[in-house]
Design an enzyme around this catalytic site. Structure first.
Site, PDB file in Angstrom:
ATOM      1  N   PRO A  24       0.792  -0.927   0.088  1.00 51.68           N
ATOM      2  CG  PRO A  24       0.227  -0.789   2.040  1.00 51.68           C
ATOM      3  CD  PRO A  24       0.983  -2.056   1.315  1.00 51.68           C
ATOM      4  CG  MET A  25       3.930   1.919  -1.308  1.00 50.36           C
ATOM      5  SD  MET A  25       4.851   2.876  -2.672  1.00 50.36           S
ATOM      6  CE  MET A  25       4.071   1.166  -4.022  1.00 50.36           C
ATOM      7  CD  GLN A  78      -2.261   0.586   5.302  1.00 53.47           C
ATOM      8  OE1 GLN A  78      -2.176   1.505   4.894  1.00 53.47           O
ATOM      9  NE2 GLN A  78      -1.385  -0.128   6.233  1.00 53.47           N
ATOM     10  CB  CYS A 108       0.912   6.120   8.706  1.00 53.09           C
ATOM     11  SG  CYS A 108       1.381   8.065   7.829  1.00 53.09           S
ATOM     12  N   GLY A 209       9.898  -3.704   3.010  1.00 53.83           N
ATOM     13  CA  GLY A 209      11.089  -3.516   2.911  1.00 53.83           C
ATOM     14  C   GLY A 209      12.256  -3.495   1.845  1.00 53.83           C
ATOM     15  CG  ASP A 210      14.891  -2.317   1.576  1.00 55.20           C
ATOM     16  OD1 ASP A 210      13.954  -0.660   1.075  1.00 55.20           O
ATOM     17  OD2 ASP A 210      15.837  -2.016   3.144  1.00 55.20           O
ATOM     18  NE  ARG A 233      11.280   2.830  -0.763  1.00 55.79           N
ATOM     19  CZ  ARG A 233      12.018   2.283   0.132  1.00 55.79           C
ATOM     20  NH1 ARG A 233      13.023   4.402   0.285  1.00 55.79           N
ATOM     21  NH2 ARG A 233      12.725   1.994   0.583  1.00 55.79           N
TER      22      ARG A 233
HETATM   23  C1  LIG Z   1       4.691   6.813  -1.250  1.00 54.99           C
HETATM   24  C2  LIG Z   1       4.751   5.954   0.218  1.00 54.99           C
HETATM   25  C3  LIG Z   1       3.555   5.735   0.700  1.00 54.99           C
HETATM   26  C4  LIG Z   1       3.024   4.916   1.721  1.00 54.99           C
HETATM   27  N1  LIG Z   1       1.977   4.604   1.606  1.00 54.99           N
HETATM   28  C5  LIG Z   1       2.086   4.210   2.816  1.00 54.99           C
HETATM   29  C6  LIG Z   1       0.256   3.339   3.248  1.00 54.99           C
HETATM   30  O1  LIG Z   1      -0.463   4.253   3.321  1.00 54.99           O
HETATM   31  N2  LIG Z   1       0.286   2.455   4.051  1.00 54.99           N
HETATM   32  C7  LIG Z   1       1.084   1.848   4.858  1.00 54.99           C
HETATM   33  O2  LIG Z   1       1.562   0.656   5.432  1.00 54.99           O
HETATM   34  N3  LIG Z   1       2.461   1.746   4.070  1.00 54.99           N
HETATM   35  C8  LIG Z   1       2.622   2.748   3.256  1.00 54.99           C
HETATM   36  N4  LIG Z   1       4.402   2.396   2.821  1.00 54.99           N
HETATM   37  C9  LIG Z   1       5.226   2.162   3.392  1.00 54.99           C
HETATM   38  C10 LIG Z   1       5.062   1.194   1.919  1.00 54.99           C
HETATM   39  O3  LIG Z   1       4.110   0.234   2.123  1.00 54.99           O
HETATM   40  C11 LIG Z   1       6.354  -0.424   2.779  1.00 54.99           C
HETATM   41  O4  LIG Z   1       6.351  -0.476   3.517  1.00 54.99           O
HETATM   42  C12 LIG Z   1       7.841   0.505   2.403  1.00 54.99           C
HETATM   43  O5  LIG Z   1       7.625   1.468   1.302  1.00 54.99           O
HETATM   44  C13 LIG Z   1       8.880   0.021   2.135  1.00 54.99           C
HETATM   45  O6  LIG Z   1       8.959  -1.097   1.532  1.00 54.99           O
HETATM   46  P1  LIG Z   1       9.760  -0.489   0.084  1.00 54.99           P
HETATM   47  O7  LIG Z   1      11.038  -0.621   0.181  1.00 54.99           O
HETATM   48  O8  LIG Z   1       9.596  -1.797  -1.175  1.00 54.99           O
HETATM   49  O9  LIG Z   1       9.181   0.146  -0.945  1.00 54.99           O
HETATM   50  C14 LIG Z   1       3.553   3.913   1.954  1.00 54.99           C
HETATM   51  C15 LIG Z   1       4.698   3.777   1.229  1.00 54.99           C
HETATM   52  C16 LIG Z   1       5.801   5.292   0.630  1.00 54.99           C
HETATM   53  C17 LIG Z   1       7.322   5.134  -0.267  1.00 54.99           C
END
Ligand SMILES: Cc1cc2nc3c(=O)[nH]c(=O)nc-3n(C[C@H](O)[C@H](O)[C@H](O)COP(=O)(O)O)c2cc1C
Length: 353
Positions: A24-25, A78, A108, A209-210, A233
């Site tokens: 979720p982002m 969510q 968050c 994460g990553d 990301r």
């Molecule tokens: C722009 C952005 C928005 C995000 N929004 C949410 C969100 O609404 N809810 C949530 O649980 N995590 C949110 N996250 C966290 C991501 O779900 C994820 O846990 C985090 O980016 C780490 O994973 P990654 O390294 O694959 O990006 C957000 C991350 C980014 C970069």
């Protein structure tokens, strides 16, 4: 060791047909993004965080986040908030909208959210966090999951203390992004904590994460025992990372990249309306066209154009074969009129585009 990412697993009674999950982002995980994620191999997708206060006040834009398409499922929606009654009501909305899971945001790190007692701040108040989970789990028949960080402060291990309690309170699955809230997105995700959490709970854990490649996904699954990995990301403007993680290393042609971007643009317009989509889409141009796919100034040119029709035209001029690829894509997509499951929602949310 090669772990089979196509293996099915379960969150409560919900079958998840693979071990790759799309994160979720906020500001990214619109329906177009989730649908695309499913097409490219994500077995589970999730909406961005939806405000329970917004649901409570029937805020039209908030309710727009509750659109569920048949081709997205299984889908988690969510929610974030800090009031048990409002959380329970929001969860009932999520269930009525047709989601398969209610996910609760305990991760968050943004001040606007934590200062209201929601998001990652709940990790410092385990009693209240558990009351929220119990209220939501008691309100719906869907399984309830929680997504959290390692804790609020740097070096915190709070997730290991709180995680088992959340499960006791009714969480059917946990997602861990093992950075502290204070870290935001700096440093790296410490998946040794994910492994510890897996050993402490008897529900599936998703590692977030990553995760940026097949090698990383395999390594994290093997070292943690997690049920699935979540990609955030790395999938922004790059659904091909999902196919790569699933084992297909073929890089997309320019025509394919442009066809996917144009489809994403059109779906975003359908979902958000032309005006909102125009601003929303700007960040996606660089994400799609980067990775050495197009020269850098091309993105600059697109963000300066006055309308989405101009952007589309310019994209097709740069990759003329994309029209044919897009036609093929459109032919294979389900008819949008058949997909939206909004009929069961207690009120109409069609107004806002
Ligand atoms: C722009 C952005 C928005 C995000 N929004 C949410 C969100 O609404 N809810 C949530 O649980 N995590 C949110 N996250 C966290 C991501 O779900 C994820 O846990 C985090 O980016 C780490 O994973 P990654 O390294 O694959 O990006 C957000 C991350 C980014 C970069």
């Amino acid at each position: 060791m090669n772990i089979d990412l196509r293996e099915h697993w379960w969150i409560g009674p919900v079958e998840i047909p693979g071990r790759l999950v799309l994160a979720p982002m906020a500001g990214v995980s619109v329906q177009a993004f989730r649908r695309q994620g499913r097409r490219f191999g994500a077995a589970l997708v999730c909406s961005e965080m939806v405000s329970v206060a917004g649901i409570q006040h029937r805020n039209e834009r908030t309710l727009g986040y509750l659109r569920v398409g048949g081709d997205e499922r299984p889908l988690a929606i969510q929610i974030f908030g800090s009031d048990p009654t409002a959380m329970a009501e929001a969860a009932r909305f999520v269930e009525a909208a047709g989601a398969d899971l209610v996910d609760m945001n305990f991760g968050c790190p943004v001040k606007k959210v934590t200062k209201t007692g929601a998001g990652a701040s709940l990790l410092d108040d385990p009693g209240h966090a558990c009351r929220l989970v119990a209220a939501v789990a008691g309100a719906v028949s869907l399984p309830v999951s929680v997504k959290m960080r390692r804790g609020v402060a740097d070096g915190a291990r709070t997730c290991l203390e709180v995680g088992p309690k959340l499960v006791e309170a009714g969480a059917a699955s946990l997602t861990l992004h093992p950075r502290s809230a204070k870290q935001m997105y700096t440093g790296s995700a410490d998946h040794s904590l994910t492994a510890e959490l897996v050993s402490l709970v008897d529900v599936p854990v998703i590692a977030s994460g990553d995760i940026t490649s097949r090698a990383r996904a395999q390594a994290v699954l093997a070292s943690t025992g997690a049920a699935a990995v979540m990609v955030g990301r790395a999938a922004q403007g790059n659904p091909w990372v999902l196919t790569e993680i699933m084992g297909d290393e073929r890089r997309p042609s320019r025509d394919e990249v442009v066809a996917e971007l144009v489809l994403f643009m059109r779906e975003s317009v359908r979902e958000l309306g032309e005006q909102r989509a125009f601003g929303f889409l700007k960040k996606f141009y660089g994400w799609y066209l980067g990775h050495g796919r197009f020269p850098r100034p091309f993105k600059q040119e697109l963000v300066m154009l006055p309308s989405l029709a101009d952007v589309e035209q310019r994209l097709f001029a740069a990759a003329p074969g994309a029209r044919l690829v897009l036609e093929r894509l459109l032919r294979d997509l389900p008819d949008p009129a058949d997909e939206v499951l909004l009929d069961s929602l207690p009120i109409s949310i069609y107004g806002g585009g």
